[in-house]
Design an enzyme around this catalytic site. Structure first.
Site, PDB file in Angstrom:
ATOM      1  N   HIS A 102       5.570  -4.539  -9.877  1.00  0.00           N
ATOM      2  CA  HIS A 102       6.031  -3.748  -8.923  1.00  0.00           C
ATOM      3  C   HIS A 102       4.930  -2.660  -8.094  1.00  0.00           C
ATOM      4  O   HIS A 102       5.015  -2.539  -6.718  1.00  0.00           O
ATOM      5  CB  HIS A 102       7.126  -2.953  -9.507  1.00  0.00           C
ATOM      6  CG  HIS A 102       7.973  -1.809  -8.544  1.00  0.00           C
ATOM      7  ND1 HIS A 102       9.008  -2.105  -7.818  1.00  0.00           N
ATOM      8  CD2 HIS A 102       7.705  -0.385  -8.534  1.00  0.00           C
ATOM      9  CE1 HIS A 102       9.276  -1.063  -7.133  1.00  0.00           C
ATOM     10  NE2 HIS A 102       8.745  -0.104  -7.544  1.00  0.00           N
ATOM     11  N   GLU A 103       4.107  -1.953  -9.067  1.00  0.00           N
ATOM     12  CA  GLU A 103       3.437  -1.155  -8.326  1.00  0.00           C
ATOM     13  C   GLU A 103       2.163  -1.793  -7.410  1.00  0.00           C
ATOM     14  O   GLU A 103       1.805  -1.412  -6.397  1.00  0.00           O
ATOM     15  CB  GLU A 103       2.548  -0.342  -9.586  1.00  0.00           C
ATOM     16  CG  GLU A 103       3.440   0.269 -10.375  1.00  0.00           C
ATOM     17  CD  GLU A 103       4.288   1.467  -9.442  1.00  0.00           C
ATOM     18  OE1 GLU A 103       3.834   1.792  -8.440  1.00  0.00           O
ATOM     19  OE2 GLU A 103       5.684   1.876  -9.884  1.00  0.00           O
ATOM     20  N   HIS A 106       3.620  -2.328  -3.981  1.00  0.00           N
ATOM     21  CA  HIS A 106       3.359  -0.887  -3.196  1.00  0.00           C
ATOM     22  C   HIS A 106       1.966  -0.923  -2.559  1.00  0.00           C
ATOM     23  O   HIS A 106       1.629  -0.662  -1.468  1.00  0.00           O
ATOM     24  CB  HIS A 106       3.547   0.437  -3.901  1.00  0.00           C
ATOM     25  CG  HIS A 106       4.980   0.742  -4.347  1.00  0.00           C
ATOM     26  ND1 HIS A 106       5.679   0.764  -3.474  1.00  0.00           N
ATOM     27  CD2 HIS A 106       5.158   1.033  -5.517  1.00  0.00           C
ATOM     28  CE1 HIS A 106       7.044   1.199  -3.955  1.00  0.00           C
ATOM     29  NE2 HIS A 106       6.664   1.548  -5.327  1.00  0.00           N
TER      30      HIS A 106
END
Length: 232
Positions: A102-103, A106
């Site tokens: 998920h990071e 980004h």
């Protein structure tokens, strides 16, 4: 009369927002802990997955660092650093892999100039001003006989936090969608493991939804306390 010098029933709105946020926070912790017990078939750590996804996405200017804490994982677009918490960096669990991916989502957003992420970065200075000065300005406006100009400025500054929270929603959901797609395409997780990662990321995303709801209730309270007042 200045708000706060009498019984303020609108505090109920803050309590409701706090309860919603607490439930969402407890749910993400419970979900993360649950799927932290499931070791992935490939046994890659969160750090290894992050490095793999960055390379897979052609991102060479982002470094991966470890940060203390539990679920303190985040991507720093200013310094181009992806920071993974102690609970994620060395773990081979489905939950940790999902968070790390998920990071990375980004980081991919940043590299591709994703609109909502760029917008969120640009409004951060305004949000910082709003969080520091909205209440002082509102109180000054009330002391000055509910001065319309001061009250309106205070409300606008207070609303900037909610705007930030609303802009954050597509950023977080998009990052999770990117993460799931990359984990599937890159064979990081198996078909049976992906649903567990999806549940972990969905629980995390709901904390941002809860924060937006709490923010909306806080703004409603401010509007009730100050917006309906007429000048003396």
């Amino acid at each position: 009369m200045i708000p706060g010098m009498y019984f303020d029933w609108t505090i109920v709105l803050i309590i409701i927002g706090g309860v919603i946020a607490s439930i969402a926070s407890a749910n993400v912790t419970r979900t993360f802990n649950k799927y932290s017990k499931y070791t992935t078939e490939k046994r890659m750590t969160g750090t290894q997955v992050a490095e793999y996804i960055l390379q897979y996405s052609g991102i060479t200017n982002v470094r991966v660092e470890r940060i203390a804490g539990n679920l303190t994982d985040h991507y720093d677009p200013t310094n181009k650093v992806l920071r993974l918490s102690d609970a994620t960096a060395d773990s081979t669990s489905i939950a940790a892999i999902g968070v790390a991916a998920h990071e990375c989502g980004h980081a991919v957003q940043d590299a591709q100039g994703y609109f909502f992420m760029t917008l969120r970065q640009k409004i951060v200075p305004i949000v910082n001003i709003g969080s520091n000065f909205s209440w002082p300005i509102l109180i000054m406006g009330a002391i000055a006989g509910f001065n319309e100009t001061l009250i309106n400025i205070g409300i606008i500054l207070f609303a900037s936090t909610l705007i930030f929270q609303l802009v954050t929603l597509p950023v977080e959901f998009d990052a999770s969608n990117r993460a799931l797609k990359i984990m599937e395409e890159g064979n990081i997780l198996t078909a049976s493991e992906l649903p567990y990662a999806r549940k972990t990321l969905r629980a995390a995303a709901m904390t941002y939804v809860a924060a937006a709801i709490a923010g909306a209730l806080s703004l409603l309270r401010v509007l009730i306390l100050f917006g309906g007042r007429s000048r003396d």
